[in-house]
Design a protein around this motif. Structure first.
Motif, PDB file in Angstrom:
ATOM      1  N   ARG A   5      46.869  11.159  10.024  1.00  0.00           N
ATOM      2  CA  ARG A   5      46.752   9.717   9.759  1.00  0.00           C
ATOM      3  C   ARG A   5      47.954   9.215   8.954  1.00  0.00           C
ATOM      4  NH1 ARG A   5      45.918   4.957  10.389  1.00  0.00           N
ATOM      5  NH2 ARG A   5      46.618   5.758  12.356  1.00  0.00           N
ATOM      6  N   VAL A  15      51.959  12.411  -0.649  1.00  0.00           N
ATOM      7  CA  VAL A  15      51.247  11.844  -1.801  1.00  0.00           C
ATOM      8  C   VAL A  15      52.175  11.749  -3.012  1.00  0.00           C
ATOM      9  CG1 VAL A  15      49.423  12.322  -3.491  1.00  0.00           C
ATOM     10  CG2 VAL A  15      48.933  12.514  -1.050  1.00  0.00           C
ATOM     11  N   ASN A  66      50.495  -1.453  13.642  1.00  0.00           N
ATOM     12  CA  ASN A  66      49.137  -1.115  13.206  1.00  0.00           C
ATOM     13  C   ASN A  66      48.176  -1.048  14.380  1.00  0.00           C
ATOM     14  OD1 ASN A  66      47.202  -0.417  11.369  1.00  0.00           O
ATOM     15  ND2 ASN A  66      46.647  -2.522  10.844  1.00  0.00           N
ATOM     16  N   LYS A  67      48.606  -0.340  15.463  1.00  0.00           N
ATOM     17  CA  LYS A  67      47.774  -0.234  16.659  1.00  0.00           C
ATOM     18  C   LYS A  67      46.953   1.051  16.659  1.00  0.00           C
ATOM     19  CE  LYS A  67      52.017   1.198  19.032  1.00  0.00           C
ATOM     20  NZ  LYS A  67      52.700   1.090  17.730  1.00  0.00           N
ATOM     21  N   GLY A  68      47.078   1.840  15.613  1.00  0.00           N
ATOM     22  CA  GLY A  68      46.281   3.058  15.516  1.00  0.00           C
ATOM     23  C   GLY A  68      46.882   4.234  16.253  1.00  0.00           C
ATOM     24  N   ARG A 124      54.678   8.913  -2.536  1.00  0.00           N
ATOM     25  CA  ARG A 124      54.056   7.605  -2.672  1.00  0.00           C
ATOM     26  C   ARG A 124      53.818   7.278  -4.156  1.00  0.00           C
ATOM     27  NH1 ARG A 124      49.150   5.958  -3.261  1.00  0.00           N
ATOM     28  NH2 ARG A 124      47.933   7.791  -2.734  1.00  0.00           N
ATOM     29  N   ASN A 181      45.316  19.226   9.556  1.00  0.00           N
ATOM     30  CA  ASN A 181      44.659  18.316   8.611  1.00  0.00           C
ATOM     31  C   ASN A 181      44.661  16.870   9.153  1.00  0.00           C
ATOM     32  OD1 ASN A 181      43.886  16.691   6.467  1.00  0.00           O
ATOM     33  ND2 ASN A 181      45.014  17.888   4.929  1.00  0.00           N
ATOM     34  N   PRO A 182      43.466  16.311   9.438  1.00  0.00           N
ATOM     35  CA  PRO A 182      43.406  14.967  10.020  1.00  0.00           C
ATOM     36  C   PRO A 182      43.960  13.898   9.077  1.00  0.00           C
ATOM     37  CG  PRO A 182      41.204  15.719   9.416  1.00  0.00           C
ATOM     38  CD  PRO A 182      42.131  16.893   9.254  1.00  0.00           C
ATOM     39  N   VAL A 183      43.895  14.153   7.780  1.00  0.00           N
ATOM     40  CA  VAL A 183      44.414  13.176   6.820  1.00  0.00           C
ATOM     41  C   VAL A 183      45.956  13.137   6.903  1.00  0.00           C
ATOM     42  CG1 VAL A 183      44.487  12.510   4.381  1.00  0.00           C
ATOM     43  CG2 VAL A 183      42.408  13.504   5.324  1.00  0.00           C
ATOM     44  N   PHE A 227      45.704   2.954  -6.056  1.00  0.00           N
ATOM     45  CA  PHE A 227      45.181   2.584  -4.745  1.00  0.00           C
ATOM     46  C   PHE A 227      46.284   2.098  -3.807  1.00  0.00           C
ATOM     47  CE2 PHE A 227      41.076   2.638  -6.860  1.00  0.00           C
ATOM     48  CZ  PHE A 227      40.275   3.150  -5.873  1.00  0.00           C
ATOM     49  N   ASN A 228      47.506   2.098  -4.339  1.00  0.00           N
ATOM     50  CA  ASN A 228      48.658   1.733  -3.508  1.00  0.00           C
ATOM     51  C   ASN A 228      48.534   0.330  -2.932  1.00  0.00           C
ATOM     52  OD1 ASN A 228      51.151   2.378  -2.514  1.00  0.00           O
ATOM     53  ND2 ASN A 228      50.356   3.197  -0.593  1.00  0.00           N
ATOM     54  N   ILE A 229      48.096  -0.621  -3.760  1.00  0.00           N
ATOM     55  CA  ILE A 229      47.999  -1.995  -3.282  1.00  0.00           C
ATOM     56  C   ILE A 229      48.843  -2.910  -4.159  1.00  0.00           C
ATOM     57  CG2 ILE A 229      45.780  -1.838  -2.121  1.00  0.00           C
ATOM     58  CD1 ILE A 229      44.482  -2.913  -4.698  1.00  0.00           C
TER      59      ILE A 229
END
Lengths: 185, 181
Positions: A60, A151, A70-72, A154, A55-57, A182-184
Motif C-alpha cells: 500500500r 516510516v 489516487n485510483k488505488g 516520513r 507485507n500488504p502495508v 498522523f501525517n496530516i
C-alpha cells in the motif's frame, strides 16, 4: 542527538530497464488486464525471499507513492517507477544481507540506516527491530525493511518541517504533535 | 480445532467463539492477519483494511507470534463491538461512514479537545477514493485507537501539563514507532 540528511529514495543503482521488458512484466502482474496494477496484484507478484506473503502495508505504501490520481493502483507509466523503486531497495538489502538469508539483523540494519545518513542510538535500533520484525525472528525481512525505511523517512520529513533551526529539537502543541504523527500537517 | 465444539471456555464471548471456528480456516487454533481480514467487514461489506487488521493483531497477540488465539480473539471481538456501537451512534445519517463533522463530535464526546479542522484533515487523509468524504468502521477504530495511544505519549512528556512539549528527534521517532503501530 544530531540528525543528518537521509536519502529521499534509495540510490540509483540500476540502469533503467527497457520499455519492452517492463511491459512484459506489467502484463504478467496485471492479471485482470485492467491496465492498472492493484495492491493484491502487486502483492502476489512480489517476493520477500522467505516464502511468506509480501507485507500488504508495504505494498500500500509503495503504490500510494506512485499512484498520482489516487485510483488505488498504478498504470504502466507509474509502474516503471514502482519497479525501479523496488529493485533499488532489493540491491541495498542484498548488500547488507550478507548471508543471503532474506533477513537482516540489528547490526546490518544499523549499517544500512547509517549509510542513509541516520544517526540513531543502539536502543532505538532495538525498537525498530522489535516493531518491524513481522515474522518474529529478531530480524527484519525485505518487505518489512522497506516499510521501516518509509516510516522513518516520513517521520524525519515531518520533524524537519518543525525543526526550523535544525538543532534536532522541536516544541509543539498537542494538536500539532498529533498532526505530525498522523501525517496530516 | 484445539477445543471440542460446543465447549466454550470461560471468559470467551460465545459469538466470538462461533466466529473463531469459522474464521480459523486452517484449524490451527490461531487466527493470522489474513484470516482476520476475511472475518471483518465494514457497513458497506468492504473488508477491513490491512493496517487496522495488523494493528489489532499486534494489540491482542499476547504470545508475540503474529497471530491470536481464541482468548485474544474474544477480547478483540468485544473491542470491535464497543467501537461499532460508538461508530453507529455518531454516524447520524446512517450512511455507514463518518464525516469530518461526525468524527469531530465523536472525539469531543470522548473528551478530546481538537479543532474541527483536525477531524476534517484526518477524514480527508483516510477517505476512500470516489466515495463522499468519510471513514468506515475500520479507519474509525484505527484512528481512535492511535489517538488514544499518541495522546498518552504526549501526556508522558507534558509533565507540567502546559499543552506544549519539547521533543528531540529520536524521542519523536521512538514515540511514533513504538506506539503508532
Amino acid at each position: 542527538m544530531a540528525y543528518h540528511s537521509p536519502y529521499k529514495a534509495p540510490p540509483h543503482i540500476n540502469a533503467p530497464p527497457d520499455q519492452g521488458f517492463l511491459w512484459n512484466i506489467f502484463q504478467r502482474v496485471d492479471k485482470d488486464r485492467s491496465g492498472v496494477i492493484s495492491d493484491s496484484e502487486l502483492q502476489q507478484a512480489l517476493s520477500n525471499g522467505t516464502w511468506t506473503p509480501f507485507n500488504p502495508v508495504t505494498v500500500r505504501s509503495i503504490i500510494s507513492m506512485f499512484d498520482r490520481e489516487n485510483k488505488g493502483g498504478v498504470n504502466f507509466n507509474e509502474f516503471a517507477g514502482v519497479w525501479k523503486y523496488i529493485t533499488d531497495w532489493q540491491n541495498i538489502f542484498r548488500t547488507y544481507d550478507r548471508d543471503n538469508s532474506g533477513f537482516i539483523d540489528k547490526n546490518e540494519l544499523r549499517q544500512a540506516l547509517t549509510g542513509f545518513g541516520y544517526r540513531l542510538s543502539d536502543q532505538f535500533y532495538g525498537t525498530l527491530i522489535e516493531k518491524f520484525d513481522r515474522q518474529r525472528k529478531g530480524q527484519v525481512a525485505f518487505d518489512d525493511f522497506i516499510q521501516c525505511c518509509i516510516v522513518l523517512q516520513r517521520l524525519t520529513d515531518v520533524f524537519r518541517r518543525y525543526d526550523t533551526d535544525q538543532d534536532g529539537w522541536i516544541q509543539v502543541s498537542y494538536e500539532q504533535y498529533l498532526s505530525m504523527v498522523f501525517n496530516i500537517v | 480445532s484445539i477445543l471440542p465444539s460446543g465447549n466454550i471456555p470461560p471468559g470467551v464471548n460465545p459469538e466470538a467463539y462461533q466466529w473463531f471456528q469459522t474464521v480459523d480456516t486452517d484449524h490451527s487454533g490461531f487466527i493470522n492477519p489474513k484470516e482476520l481480514k476475511q472475518a471483518l467487514v465494514n457497513s458497506n461489506y468492504s473488508a477491513f483494511n490491512d493496517e487496522t487488521c495488523l494493528m489489532m493483531i499486534n494489540m491482542f497477540d499476547k504470545t508475540r507470534t503474529g497471530r491470536i488465539d481464541l482468548f485474544g480473539f474474544s477480547a478483540l471481538w468485544d473491542f470491535i463491538q464497543r467501537w461499532r456501537v460508538l461508530f453507529q451512534q455518531h454516524d447520524r445519517d446512517c450512511s455507514g461512514s463518518i464525516s469530518g463533522m461526525e468524527l469531530q463530535q465523536a472525539l469531543a464526546q470522548m473528551g478530546y479537545n481538537l479543532s474541527p479542522q483536525f477531524s476534517e484533515n484526518l477524514v480527508r487523509r483516510y477517505a476512500m477514493r470516489g466515495a463522499r468524504p468519510g471513514i468506515q468502521l475500520d479507519r474509525f477504530i484505527q484512528v481512535c485507537t492511535q489517538l488514544q495511544s499518541m495522546t498518552q505519549v504526549f501526556r508522558e512528556r507534558d509533565t507540567g501539563m502546559t499543552g506544549n512539549i519539547r521533543l528531540s528527534y529520536e524521542d519523536f521517532l521512538s514515540g511514533a514507532v513504538t506506539r503508532l503501530m
